[in-house]
Write a protein that holds these residues in place. Structure first.
Motif, mmCIF file in Angstrom:
data_model
loop_
_atom_site.group_PDB
_atom_site.id
_atom_site.type_symbol
_atom_site.label_atom_id
_atom_site.label_comp_id
_atom_site.label_asym_id
_atom_site.label_seq_id
_atom_site.Cartn_x
_atom_site.Cartn_y
_atom_site.Cartn_z
ATOM 1 N N GLN A 114 7.426 -2.791 -12.306
ATOM 2 C CA GLN A 114 8.324 -3.942 -12.279
ATOM 3 C C GLN A 114 9.689 -3.477 -11.758
ATOM 4 O OE1 GLN A 114 7.556 -7.153 -13.062
ATOM 5 N NE2 GLN A 114 5.427 -6.490 -13.354
ATOM 6 N N ARG A 115 10.133 -4.082 -10.677
ATOM 7 C CA ARG A 115 11.385 -3.654 -10.036
ATOM 8 C C ARG A 115 12.381 -4.808 -10.020
ATOM 9 N NH1 ARG A 115 7.160 -1.662 -7.015
ATOM 10 N NH2 ARG A 115 7.079 0.622 -6.808
ATOM 11 N N SER A 116 13.602 -4.493 -10.362
ATOM 12 C CA SER A 116 14.695 -5.463 -10.233
ATOM 13 C C SER A 116 15.962 -4.700 -9.877
ATOM 14 C CB SER A 116 14.892 -6.261 -11.519
ATOM 15 O OG SER A 116 15.324 -5.416 -12.571
ATOM 16 N N ALA A 117 16.751 -5.295 -9.003
ATOM 17 C CA ALA A 117 17.970 -4.626 -8.545
ATOM 18 C C ALA A 117 18.939 -5.666 -8.007
ATOM 19 C CB ALA A 117 17.641 -3.589 -7.482
ATOM 20 N N ASP A 118 20.181 -5.230 -7.843
ATOM 21 C CA ASP A 118 21.182 -6.072 -7.187
ATOM 22 C C ASP A 118 21.575 -5.426 -5.884
ATOM 23 O OD1 ASP A 118 23.538 -4.230 -7.505
ATOM 24 O OD2 ASP A 118 23.150 -4.591 -9.644
ATOM 25 N N ILE A 119 22.242 -6.187 -5.066
ATOM 26 C CA ILE A 119 22.826 -5.648 -3.842
ATOM 27 C C ILE A 119 24.332 -5.579 -4.060
ATOM 28 C CG2 ILE A 119 23.195 -6.002 -1.377
ATOM 29 C CD1 ILE A 119 20.491 -7.289 -1.203
ATOM 30 N N SER A 120 24.884 -4.421 -3.825
ATOM 31 C CA SER A 120 26.308 -4.184 -4.086
ATOM 32 C C SER A 120 26.986 -3.660 -2.837
ATOM 33 C CB SER A 120 26.483 -3.181 -5.228
ATOM 34 O OG SER A 120 25.923 -3.655 -6.424
ATOM 35 N N ALA A 121 28.312 -3.670 -2.870
ATOM 36 C CA ALA A 121 29.101 -3.127 -1.772
ATOM 37 C C ALA A 121 30.410 -2.595 -2.327
ATOM 38 C CB ALA A 121 29.368 -4.198 -0.710
ATOM 39 N N ILE A 122 30.820 -1.427 -1.841
ATOM 40 C CA ILE A 122 32.075 -0.799 -2.259
ATOM 41 C C ILE A 122 32.918 -0.580 -1.015
ATOM 42 C CG2 ILE A 122 33.153 1.158 -3.425
ATOM 43 C CD1 ILE A 122 30.505 1.639 -4.868
ATOM 44 N N ASP A 123 34.088 -1.147 -0.998
ATOM 45 C CA ASP A 123 34.955 -1.076 0.178
ATOM 46 C C ASP A 123 35.471 0.352 0.356
ATOM 47 O OD1 ASP A 123 36.505 -1.733 2.327
ATOM 48 O OD2 ASP A 123 38.103 -2.675 1.147
ATOM 49 N N GLY A 124 35.161 0.973 1.514
ATOM 50 C CA GLY A 124 35.687 2.283 1.851
ATOM 51 C C GLY A 124 34.913 3.451 1.290
ATOM 52 N N MET A 125 33.698 3.226 0.784
ATOM 53 C CA MET A 125 32.949 4.317 0.168
ATOM 54 C C MET A 125 32.467 5.354 1.173
ATOM 55 S SD MET A 125 29.199 2.688 -0.720
ATOM 56 C CE MET A 125 28.478 4.281 -1.078
ATOM 57 N N ASP A 137 0.802 -1.214 0.000
ATOM 58 C CA ASP A 137 0.000 0.000 0.000
ATOM 59 C C ASP A 137 0.840 1.272 0.000
ATOM 60 O OD1 ASP A 137 0.889 -0.834 2.509
ATOM 61 O OD2 ASP A 137 -0.567 0.485 3.513
ATOM 62 N N LYS A 138 2.139 1.135 0.214
ATOM 63 C CA LYS A 138 2.996 2.336 0.288
ATOM 64 C C LYS A 138 3.611 2.714 -1.066
ATOM 65 C CE LYS A 138 4.277 2.239 5.171
ATOM 66 N NZ LYS A 138 5.397 2.277 6.144
ATOM 67 N N VAL A 139 3.676 1.777 -2.023
ATOM 68 C CA VAL A 139 4.274 2.054 -3.334
ATOM 69 C C VAL A 139 3.398 1.479 -4.418
ATOM 70 C CG1 VAL A 139 6.651 2.117 -2.481
ATOM 71 C CG2 VAL A 139 5.643 -0.060 -3.194
ATOM 72 N N ASP A 140 3.686 1.848 -5.629
ATOM 73 C CA ASP A 140 2.924 1.363 -6.783
ATOM 74 C C ASP A 140 3.327 -0.086 -7.063
ATOM 75 O OD1 ASP A 140 1.608 0.908 -9.120
ATOM 76 O OD2 ASP A 140 2.460 2.622 -10.211
ATOM 77 N N LEU A 183 15.799 6.169 -6.962
ATOM 78 C CA LEU A 183 14.455 6.480 -6.478
ATOM 79 C C LEU A 183 13.475 6.541 -7.645
ATOM 80 C CD1 LEU A 183 15.329 9.258 -3.853
ATOM 81 C CD2 LEU A 183 14.855 6.838 -3.410
ATOM 82 N N THR A 184 13.932 7.134 -8.742
ATOM 83 C CA THR A 184 13.069 7.224 -9.923
ATOM 84 C C THR A 184 12.989 5.897 -10.653
ATOM 85 O OG1 THR A 184 13.702 9.546 -10.155
ATOM 86 C CG2 THR A 184 12.688 8.492 -12.068
ATOM 87 N N GLU A 185 14.125 5.260 -10.848
ATOM 88 C CA GLU A 185 14.178 4.016 -11.610
ATOM 89 C C GLU A 185 13.340 2.913 -10.964
ATOM 90 O OE1 GLU A 185 15.357 1.397 -14.667
ATOM 91 O OE2 GLU A 185 15.525 3.580 -14.499
ATOM 92 N N LEU A 186 13.418 2.835 -9.612
ATOM 93 C CA LEU A 186 12.713 1.765 -8.905
ATOM 94 C C LEU A 186 11.370 2.215 -8.347
ATOM 95 C CD1 LEU A 186 15.745 0.175 -7.025
ATOM 96 C CD2 LEU A 186 14.679 -0.588 -9.149
ATOM 97 N N GLY A 187 11.017 3.476 -8.554
ATOM 98 C CA GLY A 187 9.720 3.976 -8.112
ATOM 99 C C GLY A 187 9.496 3.771 -6.622
ATOM 100 N N MET A 188 10.383 4.322 -5.812
ATOM 101 C CA MET A 188 10.301 4.069 -4.369
ATOM 102 C C MET A 188 10.652 5.331 -3.606
ATOM 103 S SD MET A 188 13.817 1.901 -3.804
ATOM 104 C CE MET A 188 15.428 2.652 -4.098
ATOM 105 N N VAL A 189 10.437 5.236 -2.280
ATOM 106 C CA VAL A 189 10.838 6.276 -1.345
ATOM 107 C C VAL A 189 11.668 5.617 -0.259
ATOM 108 C CG1 VAL A 189 8.846 7.756 -1.793
ATOM 109 C CG2 VAL A 189 8.701 5.983 -0.031
ATOM 110 N N LEU A 190 12.349 6.445 0.516
ATOM 111 C CA LEU A 190 13.186 5.903 1.585
ATOM 112 C C LEU A 190 12.336 5.160 2.615
ATOM 113 C CD1 LEU A 190 15.802 8.745 2.246
ATOM 114 C CD2 LEU A 190 16.061 6.696 0.859
ATOM 115 N N ASN A 191 13.014 4.205 3.260
ATOM 116 C CA ASN A 191 12.428 3.404 4.364
ATOM 117 C C ASN A 191 11.306 2.487 3.880
ATOM 118 O OD1 ASN A 191 14.121 4.558 6.410
ATOM 119 N ND2 ASN A 191 12.862 6.425 6.237
ATOM 120 N N THR A 192 11.311 2.192 2.586
ATOM 121 C CA THR A 192 10.382 1.207 2.056
ATOM 122 C C THR A 192 11.085 -0.147 2.011
ATOM 123 O OG1 THR A 192 9.326 2.879 0.669
ATOM 124 C CG2 THR A 192 8.910 0.572 0.125
#
Length: 969
Positions: free
Chosen positions: A127-138, A120-123, A168-177
């Motif tokens: 269709q959403r797809s993403a990866d989880i990434s990590a950058i050492d020392g960012m 109920d908080k987002v559309d 935020l635009t690409e995945l159609g979301m807001v923070l803390n979702t």
């Protein structure tokens, strides 16, 4: 030891000759050692400039070394391989041989589909797809745009993450979702929550390989958490790993560039062995590849420029060594008659050479480094400025070159000794009595051979340039014969020897035609010179080589500099040429596809749909031209319309041409054109064109290939317009900004009776009235050409154009391009080496001249003493000296000037092969600067005047009783 002390004493007794020989040795060693030092310094500057240009062109840091690899799904194999890879990379880090500024590791999972935990908080339809990434020392290189930093451990089983603003635009979301990864292969559900939006803290920070937009489908979590939970824990499939080095490219040197390539090869080998799919991005590799080609060309260029100076120094060393040997021939002959072997005598002189050579080897390379700094300050021929100093370093090659120069110089100085040891005491007295024997170079016709070789080289050169121009090749497409670099020096030497072969006949002729009228002083001088011509040949050849080398160096440098500047001005057409944006009704390019948006694409093959519905003709709105003529820095302005895809039709003939439309008066006032490129002055062609609105000038290629003559009519147009009729009023070879030479790949297929033949297609040009073209064909954007006032600022012109509201789409600034050309490493090398060659020629000529004549006069003290005893006054002796100087030094200088000018006219165009003749428009033209001649003639006048004063003082101090006593001894 006693023998060594005896040799040192003998050297002290001949200290002035030995010092002169040492001077030549030191100068030879310094010049030789300066070549690798200067080459390395120039190449170092070239390397850094190349990488800086890469950064400007690609907007990418040149020190990037980026690797990526696709990982195996097996967790244990993956973890072991990553550990081995990072251990290997850490070990290879020091092998780059340049400082590592940043080392970054990055991991990424495969991309998963996402479902919102709270629909109920987002559309939910997105269709959403993403990866989880990590950058050492960012963490130390970001700033928070919104939200907060994520926790380093899961909170309630949810992984907190940072996202880029684009996400935020690409995945159609807001923070803390909270999102749940929707994948049936997972053992347990994984939830992720964006808690903060990040951006780069500093956009110049080299930590970042990618911009934030590349993470629009990524959630970035803590690196250690990623390693523990995903890489080692296997909760998600870690699909990719990235390693990124930011290297300090400004610290790269010639040596480290080689080490960099070796290290890159080792890393590439490791990645090939351990990963099936991997990639890398190292922008500097292409730069280094081009750099090594330029390095080879620059080394060839430096060697070619130094050959005449090397030859001159070699002759100086031989002349001084010969003078020393001549003074000691009696001593050598006596030693031979008393039982000393030839090799013992040669060995004693070799020890002298080793003593002097050791001193030269110790001093020469450091003097070479000083000479290199002098070369680095050269902004033009004999022009010096304050600029960033060259990074000079005494490298191994400098000492190798120095040792080679010392060895060659010692061998050169021993040649007269080897020849002298063949002569007995009787033979020496016979040689002393008369000097009528032919010199060895005339006896074996070396002068004819040298001229023949040089003329062969000249013919070879002309054939190569003709091939380049006629076949549309580049200079790199032909192998440059090293002989072409030697032929100017060989010609100078051969021409000098040839004239000296004829010179005794001239002296004899002068003596015979006036022997009844010559005064005693001139009579005696003519006899002395004609009978002892072999004795004078060394100084004459030496003067010829030095004077000719100086003139050749001056002409070569002036020619290369001037032709480089002319090429830039001709290609630009005027001081500044720019294209201004015109308002138009063109539809967005996307409607016709990117490939159809280009005007040149009209000649491409079209599919059937496009062919049926051609793109509509664009209507343009012409901006006001008046403001360009009112800019304070602008002297003249002109409209120049250029259409490269135009065509001409004459009967059944149709050909692609370049069409140029001009206003004749404004064009003549604004455009730049070198004199004598056309049969008549360019203004005469413009006056001819102005007689008729439909008049055009055509290139010679059109006239020759299609048999078009003056008075013929033809139609000219371009795609999507109705052509107009023009009348040919003139034929031209060149025109400002137009290159008549075919480029690489400019070919056309011609059907003949024998079949289809591929021929080189020559560029074609039609020049007509802009107003006629606009009224009868179409109004389309034209270029604005500007001629600036003296000392005008280009920056002020740009600002004035912007202040008037014009949008500049493209610009060519000839003035700025010329400044850039002067700072080009190749141009610096040419100016520096030629300046050094000229200065060395002058210095060596001065010392060689004085040394020879002082020693020659000392050897003839008895003769002048007898003259004085016979009643010849000091004034008459001085006139005899002046006459001798005119017949020997004056003649040699005149021959040297003639040889230098001839060598320049014949062989200076040789350096065109170091550039690309097909782009060298206007054609290479030999240039002389009167100031160079004035400097050289001034130096010659001072040298001869100083020499005569010194010789006059020596003659005036001769005492008759001393001379007679010397004769008795």
């Amino acid at each position: 030891m006693a023998l060594f002390i005896m040799i040192l004493r003998k050297m002290i007794n001949n200290k002035w000759l030995e010092l002169s020989l040492l001077f030549g040795l030191v100068l030879s060693v310094a010049l030789a050692s300066s070549m690798p030092i200067y080459t390395s310094a120039i190449l170092q500057r070239l390397l850094i400039q190349e990488m800086q240009q890469l950064q400007l062109a690609s907007n990418q840091y040149p020190g990037i070394y980026w690797l990526s690899a696709s990982l195996s799904p097996d967790v244990q194999q993956k973890q072991s391989l990553l550990s081995d890879t990072e251990h290997f990379l850490k070990e290879r880090e020091n092998h780059f041989d340049i400082p590592v500024q940043t080392y970054v590791r990055e991991r990424a999972t495969q991309r998963y589909n996402l479902l919102p935990a709270e629909p109920d908080k987002v559309d939910i339809n997105v269709q959403r797809s993403a990866d989880i990434s990590a950058i050492d020392g960012m963490e130390g290189h970001i700033k928070l745009v919104d939200g907060r930093l994520p926790e380093k451990e899961p909170v309630g089983g949810v992984y907190e993450a940072l996202v880029a603003p684009e996400a935020l635009t690409e995945l159609g979301m807001v923070l803390n979702t909270v999102f749940v990864i929707n994948d049936t292969t997972l053992k347990e559900p994984i939830s992720v929550k964006p808690v903060g939006v990040f951006d780069r803290k500093d956009y110049t920070d080299i930590f970042w390989y990618n911009n934030t937009g590349s993470y629009k489908n990524s959630f970035l979590i803590d690196f250690d958490l990623f390693e523990k939970q995903f890489t080692a824990g296997g909760k998600l499939n870690v699909q990719s790993s990235y390693w990124y080095y930011a290297l300090d490219y400004k610290a790269m040197t010639l040596a480290s560039s080689d080490q960099f390539l070796y290290n890159d090869y080792d890393i590439q080998t490791f990645m090939d062995e351990h990963y099936e799919n991997h990639n890398k991005n190292v922008p500097v590799l292409q730069t280094l590849t081009n750099y090594y080609v330029k390095e080879r060309n620059l080394r060839q260029m430096l060697w070619s420029l130094n050959v005449p100076v090397m030859l001159m120094l070699a002759f100086y060393l031989y002349m001084v060594a010969n003078l020393i040997t001549e003074r000691q021939k009696t001593e050598i002959a006596v030693l031979r008659s008393r039982g000393a072997s030839r090799w013992q005598i040669i060995a004693s002189y070799a020890v002298e050479g080793l003593v002097l050579g050791t001193i030269a080897f110790a001093v020469g390379p450091y003097l070479g480094a000083l000479l290199t700094k002098l070369l680095g300050a050269s902004s033009g021929f004999l022009e010096f400025v304050q600029r960033a100093k060259l990074e000079t370093e005494l490298n191994r090659d400098a000492f190798v070159y120095a040792w080679t120069a010392v060895s060659a110089s010692i061998i050169m100085t021993l040649i007269p000794v080897v020849l002298a040891t063949k002569v007995t005491i009787v033979g020496h007295k016979q040689q002393t009595a008369r000097f009528l024997k032919k010199s060895f170079w005339h006896k074996f016709f070396l002068d004819i051979a040298l001229i023949g070789i040089s003329l062969y080289g000249l013919h070879n050169y002309k054939a190569r340039v003709q091939d380049i121009l006629s076949l549309g090749l580049k200079s790199a497409d032909l192998r440059v014969d090293p002989l072409l670099f030697l032929i100017p020096a060989l010609f100078i030497l051969g021409f000098g020897l040839l004239v000296l072969r004829l010179y005794p006949w001239l002296m004899t002729f002068m003596y015979k035609i006036g022997k009844r009228w010559w005064p005693p002083t001139l009579y005696t001088t003519l006899i002395q010179v004609s009978r002892s011509i072999i004795q004078y040949q060394f100084i004459m050849v030496f003067l010829i080589i030095t004077i000719a080398t100086g003139l050749f160096s001056a002409s070569a440098t002036r020619t290369i500099n001037q032709n480089t500047l002319d090429k830039i001005r001709y290609a630009a057409g005027a001081d500044i040429s720019m294209s201004i944006h015109w308002e138009n009704d063109a539809p967005p390019a996307i409607l016709f596809g990117a490939e159809e948006s280009d005007e040149d694409s009209s000649s491409a093959d079209l599919d059937s749909d496009t062919a049926e519905t051609p793109a509509p003709r664009v209507q343009y709105s012409e901006p006001s031209f008046l403001p360009f003529t009112q800019i304070p820095e602008v002297e003249h302005a002109a409209k120049v319309f250029v259409r490269k895809d135009a065509s001409i039709t004459k009967g059944k003939t149709n050909a692609a041409v370049e069409l140029m439309g001009i206003d004749t008066k404004a064009f003549g006032e604004t455009a730049w054109m070198r004199d004598k490129l056309l049969d008549h002055h360019i203004n005469e062609y413009l006056n001819l064109l102005a007689k008729n609105p439909s008049a055009v000038l055509i290139s010679k290629s059109i006239a020759e290939d299609y048999n078009v003559k003056v008075g013929d009519t033809m139609n000219v147009g371009w795609p999507n317009v109705e052509p107009a009729t023009f009348t040919v009023f003139g034929v031209i070879d060149y025109w400002p900004s137009w290159n008549p030479n075919p480029g690489a790949g400019d070919t056309v297929s011609v059907t003949t009776k024998e079949g289809t033949v591929t021929k080189v297609k020559k560029p074609m040009l039609v020049v007509g009235h802009l107003s006629y073209i606009q009224n009868n064909i179409a109004l389309e954007p034209y270029e604005v050409w500007l001629k600036l006032k003296n000392q005008a600022s280009s920056k002020a012109v740009y600002q004035a154009v912007a202040d008037h509201g014009y949008e500049i789409e493209s610009i060519t600034d000839a003035k700025q391009e010329q400044i850039k050309a002067v700072k080009d490493p190749f141009q610096m090398a040419i100016n520096g080496v030629m300046t050094l060659g000229f200065l060395i020629s002058v210095v060596v000529c001065f010392f060689g001249f004085l040394l020879y004549w002082v020693l020659s006069l000392s050897a003839r003290t008895l003769q002048y003493g007898i003259f004085r005893a016979m009643g010849v006054s000091v004034i008459q002796l001085i006139f005899m000296l002046i006459g001798e100087q005119v017949m020997v030094s004056g003649a040699a200088i005149g021959i040297g000037i003639m040889a230098g000018n001839m060598a320049s006219y014949l062989f200076v165009p040789l350096f065109e092969l170091s550039f690309d003749p097909s782009t060298q428009v206007p054609p290479f033209q030999v240039t002389f600067d009167p100031r160079d001649h004035e400097r050289l003639y001034g130096i010659i006048a001072v040298m001869i005047t100083f020499g005569l004063v010194l010789l006059g003082q020596i003659v005036s101090r001769i005492r008759i009783h001393q001379a007679v006593k010397l004769g008795e001894d």
